[in-house]
Write an enzyme that holds these catalytic residues in place. Sequence first.
Site, mmCIF file in Angstrom:
data_model
loop_
_atom_site.group_PDB
_atom_site.id
_atom_site.type_symbol
_atom_site.label_atom_id
_atom_site.label_comp_id
_atom_site.label_asym_id
_atom_site.label_seq_id
_atom_site.Cartn_x
_atom_site.Cartn_y
_atom_site.Cartn_z
ATOM 1 N N SER A 257 -9.082 2.647 -1.113
ATOM 2 C CA SER A 257 -9.449 3.747 -1.995
ATOM 3 C C SER A 257 -10.891 4.121 -1.725
ATOM 4 C CB SER A 257 -9.280 3.344 -3.462
ATOM 5 O OG SER A 257 -9.633 4.405 -4.326
ATOM 6 N N HIS B 14 -19.543 11.195 -2.522
ATOM 7 C CA HIS B 14 -20.342 12.159 -3.280
ATOM 8 C C HIS B 14 -21.536 12.566 -2.403
ATOM 9 C CE1 HIS B 14 -18.180 11.548 -7.052
ATOM 10 N NE2 HIS B 14 -18.274 10.246 -6.870
ATOM 11 N N HIS C 268 -11.951 12.415 -2.231
ATOM 12 C CA HIS C 268 -11.310 11.161 -2.608
ATOM 13 C C HIS C 268 -10.065 10.987 -1.750
ATOM 14 C CE1 HIS C 268 -7.760 9.597 -4.855
ATOM 15 N NE2 HIS C 268 -8.544 8.555 -5.027
ATOM 16 N N ARG D 198 -1.908 3.207 -0.547
ATOM 17 C CA ARG D 198 -1.590 1.970 -1.236
ATOM 18 C C ARG D 198 -0.131 1.579 -0.996
ATOM 19 N NH1 ARG D 198 -2.213 6.197 -4.681
ATOM 20 N NH2 ARG D 198 -0.412 6.754 -5.972
ATOM 21 N N GLY E 13 -6.721 -6.351 -14.922
ATOM 22 C CA GLY E 13 -7.838 -7.276 -14.904
ATOM 23 C C GLY E 13 -8.631 -7.236 -13.621
ATOM 24 N N GLY E 14 -8.756 -6.055 -13.043
ATOM 25 C CA GLY E 14 -9.458 -5.915 -11.776
ATOM 26 C C GLY E 14 -10.970 -6.035 -11.924
ATOM 27 N N ARG E 15 -11.640 -6.019 -10.781
ATOM 28 C CA ARG E 15 -13.095 -6.138 -10.737
ATOM 29 C C ARG E 15 -13.720 -4.809 -11.148
ATOM 30 N NH1 ARG E 15 -17.151 -5.428 -6.529
ATOM 31 N NH2 ARG E 15 -18.844 -6.933 -6.801
#
Length: 319
Positions: free
Chosen positions: A96, A100, A110, A114, A262-264
């Site tokens: 991902s 900018h 973007h 996946r 619960g990702g970073r």
Amino acid sequence: MTDSNIDIDRVEQYLRGLQDTICSALEDEDGWETFREDTWTREEGGGGRTRVLDRGRHIEKAGVNVSHVAGKRLPPSATSNRPELADRAFRAMGVSLVIHPKNPMAPTSHANIRFFLAHREGEPDVWWFGGGFDLTPHYGFEEDAVHWHRTARDACLPFGEELYPRFKQACDEYFFIKHRNETRGVGGLFFDDFNELGFERSFAFARSVGDHFLPAYLPILKKRKEERCGGRERDFQLYRRGRYVEFNLVYDRGTLFGLQSGGRIESILMSLPPMARWPYNWQPKPGSPEEKLRTDFLKPRDWLAAEPPPPAPEDTAGS
């Protein structure tokens, strides 16, 4: 869809190579800063490699993530359209990225590719690919939008003429800011739950989309990164970045998946711009370039309407 030929290791190898290729190209284009890298692990399973470039000569911020995580239960964002999979364990991997640029005339972009695999003991695995790329200009240039969509069409064409219009429409619908009644940008491609071609051809399609991102974006960045601009354009860029933030925090399924699984946090929110602003009830002046963005670019549009479709290239699904 079930498939006995699923090769997760090959998918992960491609995604890591795609991260390397994109980071190298962006460093060359910026010509000043390089990406710094964080590797991380996730307690429930898996981890990733986050790379961020900050305060470059032409790129104000870019983030390119690769991750491969596992869990005991798919989060709601991944099963909203597939409720029958809600209690399955999962493996999810992907690249991902968001860019900018510093110059307001250069658009934000973007992209992601996946792969999901859902598992339940005693039943066949279910898998699918997803992803795409989209363009968010602050100032509208028709030739940029046409080039972007022409390249998106070229990515799809070896796999069927119907895929570009189908995934272009899905992109317009997905990247729509409902509470503002406008699209986030000029769209591109968006696909999800994609497995209809079987593993090999579906994987080849996902690779084609990933491999077409740089040819779609770099020519635009090269053209716009040194255009003349001033404080007015910078203020408008920061105003438009606010819309980008609103979409990502309210609607984006990738952000929601990361939070629900619960990702970073630093990796999940790396897509946000370094600066944005929300002036109260700001309105563009009639006839201004800022108004033209709203009236001519922030709505679904057939950017290739004047172009005849090209002949289909040779099938590259097995490459």
